[in-house]
Motif scaffolding. Structure first.
Motif, PDB file in Angstrom:
ATOM      1  N   THR A   1      13.813  -6.068  -0.922  1.00  6.95           N
ATOM      2  CA  THR A   1      12.535  -6.060  -0.215  1.00  6.95           C
ATOM      3  C   THR A   1      12.689  -6.092   1.301  1.00  6.95           C
ATOM      4  OG1 THR A   1      12.390  -8.458  -0.508  1.00  6.95           O
ATOM      5  CG2 THR A   1      11.300  -7.084  -2.157  1.00  6.95           C
ATOM      6  N   ASP A   2      13.896  -6.416   1.794  1.00  9.65           N
ATOM      7  CA  ASP A   2      14.155  -6.343   3.233  1.00  9.65           C
ATOM      8  C   ASP A   2      14.698  -4.972   3.641  1.00  9.65           C
ATOM      9  OD1 ASP A   2      16.715  -6.390   2.236  1.00  9.65           O
ATOM     10  OD2 ASP A   2      17.344  -8.190   3.297  1.00  9.65           O
ATOM     11  N   LEU A   3      14.672  -4.017   2.700  1.00 13.81           N
ATOM     12  CA  LEU A   3      15.124  -2.637   2.884  1.00 13.81           C
ATOM     13  C   LEU A   3      16.641  -2.496   2.939  1.00 13.81           C
ATOM     14  CD1 LEU A   3      12.468  -1.162   5.357  1.00 13.81           C
ATOM     15  CD2 LEU A   3      12.320  -1.502   2.882  1.00 13.81           C
ATOM     16  N   SER A   4      17.374  -3.570   2.685  1.00 18.26           N
ATOM     17  CA  SER A   4      18.830  -3.454   2.573  1.00 18.26           C
ATOM     18  C   SER A   4      19.171  -2.811   1.237  1.00 18.26           C
ATOM     19  CB  SER A   4      19.494  -4.823   2.688  1.00 18.26           C
ATOM     20  OG  SER A   4      19.096  -5.666   1.610  1.00 18.26           O
TER      21      SER A   4
ATOM     22  N   TYR B   1       6.211  -2.617 -12.061  1.00 18.28           N
ATOM     23  CA  TYR B   1       6.300  -3.488 -10.895  1.00 18.28           C
ATOM     24  C   TYR B   1       6.317  -2.651  -9.621  1.00 18.28           C
ATOM     25  CZ  TYR B   1       7.442  -7.179 -14.209  1.00 18.28           C
ATOM     26  OH  TYR B   1       7.396  -8.072 -15.254  1.00 18.28           O
ATOM     27  N   ALA B   2       5.611  -3.138  -8.600  1.00 13.94           N
ATOM     28  CA  ALA B   2       5.550  -2.455  -7.315  1.00 13.94           C
ATOM     29  C   ALA B   2       6.693  -2.907  -6.412  1.00 13.94           C
ATOM     30  CB  ALA B   2       4.212  -2.735  -6.637  1.00 13.94           C
ATOM     31  N   PHE B   3       7.051  -2.040  -5.486  1.00 13.29           N
ATOM     32  CA  PHE B   3       8.080  -2.389  -4.511  1.00 13.29           C
ATOM     33  C   PHE B   3       7.523  -3.417  -3.536  1.00 13.29           C
ATOM     34  CE2 PHE B   3      10.256  -1.481  -0.384  1.00 13.29           C
ATOM     35  CZ  PHE B   3      11.458  -2.071  -0.739  1.00 13.29           C
ATOM     36  N   GLY B   4       8.306  -4.474  -3.276  1.00 13.98           N
ATOM     37  CA  GLY B   4       7.815  -5.571  -2.468  1.00 13.98           C
ATOM     38  C   GLY B   4       8.107  -5.498  -0.989  1.00 13.98           C
ATOM     39  N   GLY B   5       8.776  -4.450  -0.549  1.00 10.68           N
ATOM     40  CA  GLY B   5       9.130  -4.345   0.863  1.00 10.68           C
ATOM     41  C   GLY B   5       8.102  -3.613   1.686  1.00 10.68           C
TER      42      GLY B   5
ATOM     43  N   ALA C   1      10.976  -7.265 -11.424  1.00  6.63           N
ATOM     44  CA  ALA C   1       9.851  -8.183 -11.250  1.00  6.63           C
ATOM     45  C   ALA C   1       9.844  -8.857  -9.890  1.00  6.63           C
ATOM     46  CB  ALA C   1       9.866  -9.236 -12.362  1.00  6.63           C
ATOM     47  N   ALA C   2      10.976  -8.823  -9.178  1.00  8.89           N
ATOM     48  CA  ALA C   2      11.040  -9.385  -7.831  1.00  8.89           C
ATOM     49  C   ALA C   2      10.684  -8.360  -6.763  1.00  8.89           C
ATOM     50  CB  ALA C   2      12.433  -9.947  -7.567  1.00  8.89           C
ATOM     51  N   GLY C   3      10.373  -7.138  -7.184  1.00 12.83           N
ATOM     52  CA  GLY C   3       9.977  -6.106  -6.235  1.00 12.83           C
ATOM     53  C   GLY C   3      11.106  -5.311  -5.646  1.00 12.83           C
ATOM     54  N   ARG C   4      12.325  -5.455  -6.172  1.00 16.99           N
ATOM     55  CA  ARG C   4      13.444  -4.624  -5.711  1.00 16.99           C
ATOM     56  C   ARG C   4      13.344  -3.235  -6.359  1.00 16.99           C
ATOM     57  NH1 ARG C   4      15.850  -9.203  -8.005  1.00 16.99           N
ATOM     58  NH2 ARG C   4      16.467 -10.806  -6.510  1.00 16.99           N
TER      59      ARG C   4
ATOM     60  N   GLY D   1       0.808  -1.205   0.000  1.00 16.27           N
ATOM     61  CA  GLY D   1       0.000   0.000   0.000  1.00 16.27           C
ATOM     62  C   GLY D   1       0.844   1.258   0.000  1.00 16.27           C
ATOM     63  N   GLY D   2       0.302   2.305  -0.591  1.00 17.63           N
ATOM     64  CA  GLY D   2       1.028   3.559  -0.666  1.00 17.63           C
ATOM     65  C   GLY D   2       2.055   3.567  -1.783  1.00 17.63           C
ATOM     66  N   ILE D   3       3.052   4.397  -1.617  1.00 26.11           N
ATOM     67  CA  ILE D   3       4.037   4.680  -2.654  1.00 26.11           C
ATOM     68  C   ILE D   3       5.425   4.673  -2.013  1.00 26.11           C
ATOM     69  CG2 ILE D   3       4.738   6.354  -4.432  1.00 26.11           C
ATOM     70  CD1 ILE D   3       1.912   7.581  -4.162  1.00 26.11           C
ATOM     71  N   VAL D   4       6.434   4.323  -2.807  1.00 19.48           N
ATOM     72  CA  VAL D   4       7.819   4.537  -2.397  1.00 19.48           C
ATOM     73  C   VAL D   4       8.433   5.545  -3.360  1.00 19.48           C
ATOM     74  CG1 VAL D   4      10.068   3.506  -1.934  1.00 19.48           C
ATOM     75  CG2 VAL D   4       7.991   2.224  -1.422  1.00 19.48           C
ATOM     76  N   LEU D   5       9.131   6.523  -2.806  1.00 21.11           N
ATOM     77  CA  LEU D   5       9.738   7.607  -3.571  1.00 21.11           C
ATOM     78  C   LEU D   5      11.247   7.593  -3.386  1.00 21.11           C
ATOM     79  CD1 LEU D   5       7.425  10.455  -2.224  1.00 21.11           C
ATOM     80  CD2 LEU D   5       7.124   9.272  -4.396  1.00 21.11           C
ATOM     81  N   THR D   6      11.949   8.102  -4.389  1.00 17.86           N
ATOM     82  CA  THR D   6      13.307   8.555  -4.121  1.00 17.86           C
ATOM     83  C   THR D   6      13.255  10.062  -3.939  1.00 17.86           C
ATOM     84  OG1 THR D   6      13.794   8.718  -6.507  1.00 17.86           O
ATOM     85  CG2 THR D   6      14.476   6.708  -5.366  1.00 17.86           C
ATOM     86  N   LEU D   7      13.794  10.516  -2.805  1.00 18.01           N
ATOM     87  CA  LEU D   7      14.046  11.925  -2.592  1.00 18.01           C
ATOM     88  C   LEU D   7      15.553  12.140  -2.722  1.00 18.01           C
ATOM     89  CD1 LEU D   7      11.100  11.775  -1.642  1.00 18.01           C
ATOM     90  CD2 LEU D   7      11.661  13.442   0.125  1.00 18.01           C
ATOM     91  N   GLU D   8      16.009  13.329  -2.488  1.00 17.46           N
ATOM     92  CA  GLU D   8      17.410  13.669  -2.744  1.00 17.46           C
ATOM     93  C   GLU D   8      18.383  12.672  -2.138  1.00 17.46           C
ATOM     94  OE1 GLU D   8      18.227  17.602  -1.352  1.00 17.46           O
ATOM     95  OE2 GLU D   8      16.444  18.459  -2.276  1.00 17.46           O
ATOM     96  N   ASP D   9      18.067  12.207  -0.909  1.00 17.14           N
ATOM     97  CA  ASP D   9      19.058  11.494  -0.109  1.00 17.14           C
ATOM     98  C   ASP D   9      18.686  10.053   0.227  1.00 17.14           C
ATOM     99  OD1 ASP D   9      16.925  12.220   1.468  1.00 17.14           O
ATOM    100  OD2 ASP D   9      18.126  13.047   3.109  1.00 17.14           O
ATOM    101  N   GLY D  10      17.628   9.510  -0.399  1.00 14.80           N
ATOM    102  CA  GLY D  10      17.296   8.134  -0.067  1.00 14.80           C
ATOM    103  C   GLY D  10      15.919   7.713  -0.539  1.00 14.80           C
ATOM    104  N   PHE D  11      15.482   6.559  -0.009  1.00 16.37           N
ATOM    105  CA  PHE D  11      14.200   5.962  -0.352  1.00 16.37           C
ATOM    106  C   PHE D  11      13.199   6.280   0.759  1.00 16.37           C
ATOM    107  CE2 PHE D  11      17.519   3.464  -2.337  1.00 16.37           C
ATOM    108  CZ  PHE D  11      17.022   3.166  -3.610  1.00 16.37           C
TER     109      PHE D  11
END
Length: 289
Positions: free
Chosen positions: A130-133, A285-289, A106-109, A65-75
């Motif tokens: 997807t584990d945020l690493s 593809y959506a982010f899987g994390g 396709a793996a959600g990375r 749910g929601g969105i993942v963005l890149t901003l200047e300094d990260g995710f």
């Protein structure tokens, strides 16, 4: 020759990073210099805009749910209605760069890269799993831009704009590793560099040409130029397939850096364009994390 039409005359300073959210039937894209996330619902015509305290690079849907963005300094994670996105991951040691374009495999990375703020090669390409690493994949980059994967997930295409090359890498979807770099397409049009990119079901790549007034469709296996799509904006910046059957190509553009005289010749610069019935596109593809 084909012609894109203006869809939204939003006059974005630096439109970029589009994606299609199949769940909600929404198009996301960003205005980097305007520090804004924009959405568009083609079913209703509704538009929204959320402005933040930092520049954005790209927006992708999130499986949870929601969105993942890149901003200047990260995710960053974002839900509509939030005042500011929440940081969920950032590489260490960022200096003289900002995050730019990005996309999920396709793996959600979530793959995203940085652009040098000095004109040098301080940029890099990163992958957030997807584990945020987060891991560094490529360094020595000037301006990290377009990404696309073949429909069989065997090849990753990547653009570092100033090189004017569209690179191909062998891709291992299970591990997210790339290997065997080679040049798929060399852009030779005067004054133009490759920017954002997407791919269709036939495995042909669609590339926005910054300084080239449009999109080019290439066969990345043979180098053949298959189609030119004219856009009434010199700084065509990125493109993505969307709509119910992924048949429409949405195209972002920019006004930033253009003189008043040049803007007078292209008043729709910074608009969101559409090339209808472009062919069978591929999903975002959506982010899987």
């Amino acid at each position: 020759m084909a012609q894109a039409e203006i869809l939204l005359d939003v006059k974005a300073a630096l439109g970029e990073g589009p994606s299609w959210d199949e769940r909600n039937g929404l198009l996301y894209w960003v205005d980097i210099d305007g520090k804004s996330l924009l959405t568009y619902d083609p079913a209703t015509g509704e538009q929204t805009k959320a402005t933040f305290g930092k520049k954005l690079g790209a927006a992708v849907p999130r499986q949870s749910g929601g969105i993942v963005l890149t901003l200047e300094d990260g995710f960053y994670a974002y839900e509509p209605g939030m005042d500011e996105p929440v940081l969920i991951g950032a590489p260490e040691g960022l200096s003289q760069v900002r995050f730019n374009d990005g996309k999920c495999d396709a793996a959600g990375r979530f793959w995203a890269g940085t652009a040098s703020l000095t004109g040098g090669t301080e940029g890099a390409l990163y992958c957030m799993d997807t584990d945020l690493s987060i891991r560094l994949v490529l360094d020595g980059i000037s301006c990290s831009n377009g990404l696309a994967w073949s429909t069989d997930n065997q090849i990753m295409y990547y653009i570092d704009s100033p090189t004017r090359n569209i690179m191909a890498y062998d891709y291992d979807l299970s591990s997210g590793q790339i290997s065997n770099p080679r040049v798929a397409i060399e852009v030779t049009e005067a004054g133009a560099v490759p920017d954002g990119m997407t791919i269709d079901e036939e495995g042909m790549i669609w590339v926005a040409l910054w300084g080239g007034y449009g999109i080019r469709r290439w066969n990345p296996h043979t180098g053949e130029l298959l189609l030119k799509v004219d856009v009434a904006a010199e700084q065509s910046s990125s493109c993505i397939f969307g709509g119910p059957e992924y048949r429409d190509l949405y195209i972002t553009s920019a006004r930033s850096g253009l003189t008043e005289a040049r803007l007078a010749d292209q008043p729709l610069a910074g608009g969101l364009f559409i090339y209808r019935n472009a062919g069978q596109g591929t999903p975002t593809y959506a982010f899987g994390g």
